[in-house]
Design a protein around this motif. Structure first.
Motif, short mmCIF file in Angstrom:
data_model
loop_
_atom_site.label_atom_id
_atom_site.label_comp_id
_atom_site.label_asym_id
_atom_site.label_seq_id
_atom_site.Cartn_x
_atom_site.Cartn_y
_atom_site.Cartn_z
N PRO A 1 0.80 -1.23 0.00
CA PRO A 1 0.00 0.00 0.00
C PRO A 1 0.83 1.28 0.00
O PRO A 1 0.33 2.34 -0.38
CB PRO A 1 -0.83 -0.12 1.29
CG PRO A 1 -0.04 -1.05 2.16
CD PRO A 1 0.62 -2.02 1.23
N GLY A 2 2.09 1.19 0.41
CA GLY A 2 2.94 2.37 0.43
C GLY A 2 4.02 2.32 -0.63
O GLY A 2 5.05 3.02 -0.50
N LYS A 3 3.80 1.53 -1.66
CA LYS A 3 4.80 1.36 -2.71
C LYS A 3 4.19 1.71 -4.07
O LYS A 3 2.99 1.55 -4.28
CB LYS A 3 5.34 -0.07 -2.73
CG LYS A 3 6.10 -0.46 -1.47
CD LYS A 3 6.51 -1.91 -1.50
CE LYS A 3 7.44 -2.29 -0.36
NZ LYS A 3 7.03 -1.78 0.94
N LEU A 4 5.05 2.15 -4.98
CA LEU A 4 4.59 2.51 -6.31
C LEU A 4 5.71 2.27 -7.32
O LEU A 4 6.85 2.64 -7.08
CB LEU A 4 4.18 3.98 -6.36
CG LEU A 4 3.70 4.51 -7.71
CD1 LEU A 4 2.34 3.92 -8.07
CD2 LEU A 4 3.63 6.03 -7.71
N ALA A 5 5.37 1.65 -8.44
CA ALA A 5 6.29 1.51 -9.57
C ALA A 5 5.53 1.95 -10.82
O ALA A 5 4.45 1.42 -11.09
CB ALA A 5 6.80 0.08 -9.72
N ILE A 6 6.08 2.91 -11.55
CA ILE A 6 5.41 3.42 -12.74
C ILE A 6 6.40 3.48 -13.91
O ILE A 6 7.61 3.61 -13.70
CB ILE A 6 4.78 4.80 -12.52
CG1 ILE A 6 5.80 5.79 -11.94
CG2 ILE A 6 3.57 4.72 -11.62
CD1 ILE A 6 5.26 7.19 -11.71
N VAL A 7 5.86 3.38 -15.11
CA VAL A 7 6.67 3.47 -16.31
C VAL A 7 6.14 4.61 -17.17
O VAL A 7 4.96 4.96 -17.11
CB VAL A 7 6.66 2.17 -17.14
CG1 VAL A 7 7.29 1.03 -16.35
CG2 VAL A 7 5.25 1.81 -17.58
N ALA A 8 7.03 5.17 -17.98
CA ALA A 8 6.64 6.07 -19.07
C ALA A 8 6.93 5.31 -20.35
O ALA A 8 8.02 4.76 -20.51
CB ALA A 8 7.43 7.38 -19.01
N GLU A 9 5.97 5.27 -21.24
CA GLU A 9 6.19 4.54 -22.48
C GLU A 9 5.66 5.33 -23.67
O GLU A 9 4.69 6.08 -23.56
CB GLU A 9 5.58 3.14 -22.44
CG GLU A 9 4.08 3.10 -22.29
CD GLU A 9 3.55 1.68 -22.21
OE1 GLU A 9 4.34 0.72 -22.24
OE2 GLU A 9 2.31 1.53 -22.11
N GLN A 10 6.34 5.14 -24.78
CA GLN A 10 5.94 5.77 -26.04
C GLN A 10 5.95 4.71 -27.13
O GLN A 10 6.98 4.06 -27.35
CB GLN A 10 6.89 6.91 -26.41
CG GLN A 10 6.46 7.67 -27.67
CD GLN A 10 7.43 8.78 -28.02
OE1 GLN A 10 8.57 8.52 -28.37
NE2 GLN A 10 6.98 10.02 -27.91
N GLU A 11 4.79 4.52 -27.75
CA GLU A 11 4.66 3.54 -28.81
C GLU A 11 5.17 2.16 -28.38
O GLU A 11 5.85 1.46 -29.11
CB GLU A 11 5.39 4.01 -30.07
CG GLU A 11 4.82 5.32 -30.62
CD GLU A 11 5.61 5.87 -31.79
OE1 GLU A 11 6.70 5.33 -32.08
OE2 GLU A 11 5.14 6.82 -32.42
N GLY A 12 4.82 1.78 -27.13
CA GLY A 12 5.17 0.46 -26.61
C GLY A 12 6.57 0.33 -26.05
O GLY A 12 6.93 -0.73 -25.53
N ASP A 13 7.36 1.38 -26.11
CA ASP A 13 8.75 1.34 -25.64
C ASP A 13 8.85 2.02 -24.28
O ASP A 13 8.40 3.16 -24.13
CB ASP A 13 9.65 2.04 -26.66
CG ASP A 13 11.13 1.94 -26.29
OD1 ASP A 13 11.49 0.98 -25.58
OD2 ASP A 13 11.90 2.82 -26.72
#
Length: 244
Positions: free
Chosen positions: A129-141
């Motif tokens: 609940p206190g953790k986060l992992a996020i990605v930024a992606e462009q055209e699947g990359d």
């Protein structure tokens, strides 16, 4: 929410970061399909691939789901939660960044995580609940990655720290801004999190300016905290921002 537009270093490309509208559900759907195109001949790796445009639109309208869009010269960049199904691409991203990024504390040789280990770790991030992992992606990359961990003790779980990296060729183009904006939005809404902390190499002036723009202030300096291969040392600046 829309952040002030920024420009790439050459001044030619404007980058706008904002929340997706329900009417852009078709765009979110297209990007999701493109991101997982490599799995098209395998079993479905994510429930997201079963979501219709109408389903996404309804969730955006109801507020049950949000998506940040980063528009760079008309090319959308999506910031979203990292899923276990992203494990292979996250491993590849991390190894590529470790091989060339100038200010990472972890060396390329130390990036020995397997795809299965990464998959388990990403699931743990979702479950925490206190953790986060996020990605930024462009055209699947995958072009950017951020992970945040809060304290694991009763008296420290209200605060945590994060690390962030952006792929070479996409730096100074608003990707870090999009990732950091997503983290702070999440932290403000998370009842556990009151303080967001970080450590940054003192010479990394671009990163420091970004953090200052978001309201982070310096809390201290760790002298000679890192020793790099040529025998020289890096100081690490401690910065933080209260979100409540």
């Amino acid at each position: 929410m829309e952040l002030e537009p920024v420009r790439t270093p050459d001044g030619k490309e404007e980058v706008v970061i904002r929340l997706a509208d329900p009417d852009e559900a078709h765009l979110i759907h297209q990007i999701t399909m493109a991101a997982f195109a490599e799995y098209e001949h395998d079993r479905v790796p994510s429930a997201a691939l079963n979501e219709t445009v109408e389903f996404i639109r309804e969730r955006l309208e109801d507020g049950d789901e949000q998506a940040l869009l980063c528009i760079q010269s008309g090319r959308p960049i999506v910031v979203r939660m990292a899923l276990p199904e992203d494990a292979d691409r996250v491993v590849a991203f991390v190894k590529e960044v470790a091989a060339e990024a100038p200010y990472l504390l972890t060396t390329e040789a130390e990036m020995a995580v397997t795809s299965e280990q990464q998959k388990q770790w990403l699931q743990q991030m979702i479950d925490g609940p206190g953790k986060l992992a996020i990605v930024a992606e462009q055209e699947g990359d995958i072009i950017g990655f951020l992970d945040f961990h809060n304290g694991n003790k009763q008296r420290t779980k209200h605060q945590g720290s994060f690390g962030m990296s952006v792929k070479n060729g996409f730096r100074d183009q608003g990707i870090g801004t999009a990732l950091l904006a997503a983290l702070l939005d999440w932290a403000k809404e998370n009842p556990l999190i009151e303080k967001v902390c970080l450590e940054v190499v003192a010479d990394n002036t671009n990163a420091i300016r970004l953090y200052q723009k978001f309201g982070f202030v310096e809390e201290g300096v760790k002298k000679k905290a890192a020793k790099i291969d040529d025998g020289t040392y890096w100081d690490l600046i401690l910065m933080a921002r209260f979100v409540k």
